[in-house]
Structures are given as C-alpha cells and as structure tokens.
Design an enzyme around this catalytic site. Structure first.
Site, PDB file in Angstrom:
ATOM      1  N   ASP A  52       0.849  -1.208   0.000  1.00  0.00           N
ATOM      2  CA  ASP A  52       0.000   0.000   0.000  1.00  0.00           C
ATOM      3  C   ASP A  52       0.880   1.253   0.000  1.00  0.00           C
ATOM      4  O   ASP A  52       0.379   2.373  -0.042  1.00  0.00           O
ATOM      5  CB  ASP A  52      -1.011  -0.005   1.149  1.00  0.00           C
ATOM      6  CG  ASP A  52      -0.364  -0.078   2.514  1.00  0.00           C
ATOM      7  OD1 ASP A  52       0.877  -0.197   2.599  1.00  0.00           O
ATOM      8  OD2 ASP A  52      -1.104  -0.013   3.518  1.00  0.00           O
ATOM      9  N   SER A  53       2.215   1.049  -0.018  1.00  0.00           N
ATOM     10  CA  SER A  53       3.132   2.169  -0.272  1.00  0.00           C
ATOM     11  C   SER A  53       2.891   2.729  -1.669  1.00  0.00           C
ATOM     12  O   SER A  53       3.405   3.798  -2.008  1.00  0.00           O
ATOM     13  CB  SER A  53       4.596   1.723  -0.111  1.00  0.00           C
ATOM     14  OG  SER A  53       4.840   0.524  -0.823  1.00  0.00           O
ATOM     15  N   ASP A  91      -1.110  -6.036  -0.067  1.00  0.00           N
ATOM     16  CA  ASP A  91      -1.554  -5.399   1.178  1.00  0.00           C
ATOM     17  C   ASP A  91      -3.052  -5.163   1.176  1.00  0.00           C
ATOM     18  O   ASP A  91      -3.609  -4.648   0.197  1.00  0.00           O
ATOM     19  CB  ASP A  91      -0.880  -4.018   1.317  1.00  0.00           C
ATOM     20  CG  ASP A  91       0.423  -4.084   2.095  1.00  0.00           C
ATOM     21  OD1 ASP A  91       0.608  -5.029   2.890  1.00  0.00           O
ATOM     22  OD2 ASP A  91       1.254  -3.181   1.898  1.00  0.00           O
ATOM     23  N   LYS A 121      -1.457  -9.347   2.959  1.00  0.00           N
ATOM     24  CA  LYS A 121      -0.707  -8.910   4.150  1.00  0.00           C
ATOM     25  C   LYS A 121      -1.569  -7.913   4.929  1.00  0.00           C
ATOM     26  O   LYS A 121      -2.214  -7.052   4.316  1.00  0.00           O
ATOM     27  CB  LYS A 121       0.628  -8.281   3.748  1.00  0.00           C
ATOM     28  CG  LYS A 121       1.426  -7.696   4.923  1.00  0.00           C
ATOM     29  CD  LYS A 121       2.876  -7.436   4.581  1.00  0.00           C
ATOM     30  CE  LYS A 121       3.137  -6.147   3.886  1.00  0.00           C
ATOM     31  NZ  LYS A 121       2.736  -4.916   4.598  1.00  0.00           N
ATOM     32  N   GLU A 123      -1.605  -5.402   8.627  1.00  0.00           N
ATOM     33  CA  GLU A 123      -0.771  -4.789   9.659  1.00  0.00           C
ATOM     34  C   GLU A 123      -1.412  -4.964  11.040  1.00  0.00           C
ATOM     35  O   GLU A 123      -2.582  -4.601  11.225  1.00  0.00           O
ATOM     36  CB  GLU A 123      -0.595  -3.291   9.376  1.00  0.00           C
ATOM     37  CG  GLU A 123       0.197  -3.020   8.115  1.00  0.00           C
ATOM     38  CD  GLU A 123       0.435  -1.535   7.873  1.00  0.00           C
ATOM     39  OE1 GLU A 123       0.109  -0.694   8.742  1.00  0.00           O
ATOM     40  OE2 GLU A 123       0.955  -1.206   6.795  1.00  0.00           O
ATOM     41  N   GLU A 190       9.033  -4.247  10.652  1.00  0.00           N
ATOM     42  CA  GLU A 190       9.486  -2.955  10.123  1.00  0.00           C
ATOM     43  C   GLU A 190      10.065  -2.078  11.228  1.00  0.00           C
ATOM     44  O   GLU A 190       9.428  -1.828  12.262  1.00  0.00           O
ATOM     45  CB  GLU A 190       8.306  -2.243   9.422  1.00  0.00           C
ATOM     46  CG  GLU A 190       8.716  -0.909   8.819  1.00  0.00           C
ATOM     47  CD  GLU A 190       7.741  -0.364   7.792  1.00  0.00           C
ATOM     48  OE1 GLU A 190       6.784  -1.069   7.403  1.00  0.00           O
ATOM     49  OE2 GLU A 190       7.937   0.804   7.375  1.00  0.00           O
TER      50      GLU A 190
END
Ligand code: KIV
Length: 272
Positions: A52-53, A91, A121, A123, A190
């Site tokens: 999602d970057s 993501d 993925k 978070e 991270e």
C-alpha cells in the site's frame, strides 16, 4: 515440431518455509505495475509485495491511508500479469479489515479473485487476530506485519524506530507468536532494533522479513522506488540505494528535450 516451453517453478509459501529451515535468505521487493514486476521477476526475486506504499510512491499521498481496495486490486492485477515465478503478496489497505472480520474476509476474497495474487498482508497483531483467523480459515495465505505499521501512523505520531522499550518489544514477540499460531506464513518486521529482529526470527518457526529490522531477519524487503533511487527525500538508515534512477531518468529526458529543440531528433534514419 513444437518447442517445449521452459517451465518456471513458482515460489510458494512452502518454499519460503523451506528456505527459512535451510537458512537461505528470502528476497522481497515491492512492485505496483506490470513492467517493473516483470523485471524484478526476471531478476529472480522470491516475493513481490504489492504494497500500500503505492499510495506514497505511485499516487503521491503523504501516507498509506488514502489508497482504496479497488486501487490495490488494479495494481495487483498489473503485477500478476508480469510475474511468472515470484510469490505475489498484496496489502489489504487501511479501513478494509480492522474491527470487522467479515469485512476483512470480503476484502481478502476480492483481492484473491479479482487480481490472481497468492496471499494478503495485514498490519497488526492481537488487535486484528479475528480478521486474520477468518481469512486464514477461508484458505487465503496471510502475511503479518509488526513493528512500524504505517497504517497506524497517526497513532504513533512519527516514523521513528518502534519497540525500543521493553513493554512494546514484549508485545511484539507476543503478537508474532499469536500470528504464527493462527497460521500466518510469514511476518514483515518494520523498523525495530536489530536485537529484537534477531529474537523474533529465532523465536518463530515461520520466516520473518525485515525492513529496518537488522541482518538476522530471515529475509529482507525494500520499497522498489527507494532501492532504485526514484524517491529522493526519503533517507532512513536502513535504506541501501542501488541506483540513482531519478538522476538517470532526468538526464535522459533532458537530453531528449535538447534533441527535440535542436531538431536533432528524429534523424534521417528514424523516419519513414
Ligand atoms: O507497503 C509496503 O511497501 C510495505 C513494506 C514497507 C513492507 O508494507
């Protein structure tokens, strides 16, 4: 006579587990489009993350929060078309899985059905365990993401190193173990101290993939735009730049502009 096509062996979550078991480091990079994904796959990368970057490096947003599920699916579809070998992880964007496990499952199913990617993925740890478990029960492979989780940036307040304090470090190990017990196939760590990255990697049976988590993680991931030097202002200590693509592209386009202005392009040979 038909020429037999060379079969490419696809990287699977089982292969990643085997790599951890054998002490072979796992390489992972982000991609958001067909052309780049094709190059990374051809180079032999093990895992491609449709991160999602994309919200930052493709759309120019300050954070990862604005990107939508539809936009992530668009990026994932493009990546899938360019990749033959790497495992493709996508993501789940902010707001599509937190606090509602049924919604989380729907989001994950949309990604898998509409893009053809291989895993998702999410978070977070304990707080999103319901969502992770529901997705896993549906047969969708899940990768966790702990430490600095950019979707929570407004809770953290800064992008500095996480889990330096004992309590947060202990919570991270607990979260990591919960994710492993739930059935995640790997965890991104991270921006945490290298010692904590080492402890997590030694404690867990599943692979850890570090980004600013030190050399003892079972694999490493970088955002492709950072690694290639397309982003200029982002310079964390963990980042190694392998190219100055910003400078290279700018120089090439400057030369093109000059050639056009001088009527040097196209030449006799470049016309019909
Ligand atoms: O979105 C992303 O690029 C990521 C990496 C930083 C791991 O999650």
């Amino acid at each position: 006579m038909s020429v037999a096509k060379k079969q490419v062996k696809r990287v699977t979550t089982h292969i990643l587990q085997g790599m951890k078991n054998e002490g072979q480091p796992i390489s992972m990079i982000t991609a958001y489009d067909y052309s780049m994904a094709r190059i990374f796959d051809d180079a032999g990368i093990d895992v491609i993350l449709v991160g999602d970057s994309a919200s930052n490096v493709m759309a120019g947003h300050e954070t990862t929060l604005p990107i939508t599920l539809d936009q992530m699916i668009y990026h994932a579809q493009s990546v899938v078309r360019g990749v033959k070998r790497a495992l493709i992880v996508v993501d789940l964007p902010f707001g599509t899985y937190q606090g509602d496990s049924k919604k989380a499952l729907k989001s994950a199913i949309r990604i898998m059905k509409e893009s053809g990617a291989h895993a998702v993925k999410l978070e977070g740890g304990e707080m999103i365990l319901d969502s992770i478990s529901r997705i896993l029960k549906a047969g969708v492979p899940v990768m966790g993401h702990l430490g600095l989780t950019p979707q929570s940036i407004y809770k953290f307040g800064t992008y500095t190193v996480r889990a330096k304090e004992e309590a947060e470090a202990a919570q991270l190990i607990k979260d990591a173990q919960l994710l492993e017990q739930a059935g995640c196939f790997g965890i991104v760590l991270e921006k945490i101290p290298a010692e904590l990255g080492k402890l997590a990697s030694e404690t867990l049976k599943i692979p850890t993939i570090g980004i600013g988590a030190g050399k003892h993680a079972d694999g490493q991931v970088l955002v492709s735009h950072d690694l290639l030097g397309i982003t200029k202002e982002f310079n964390p200590r963990f980042l190694r730049r392998y190219l100055d693509l910003y400078g290279e592209v700018k120089g090439a386009v400057e030369q093109y502009i000059t050639d056009v202005k001088k009527r040097d392009f196209p030449s006799e040979k470049e016309q019909y």
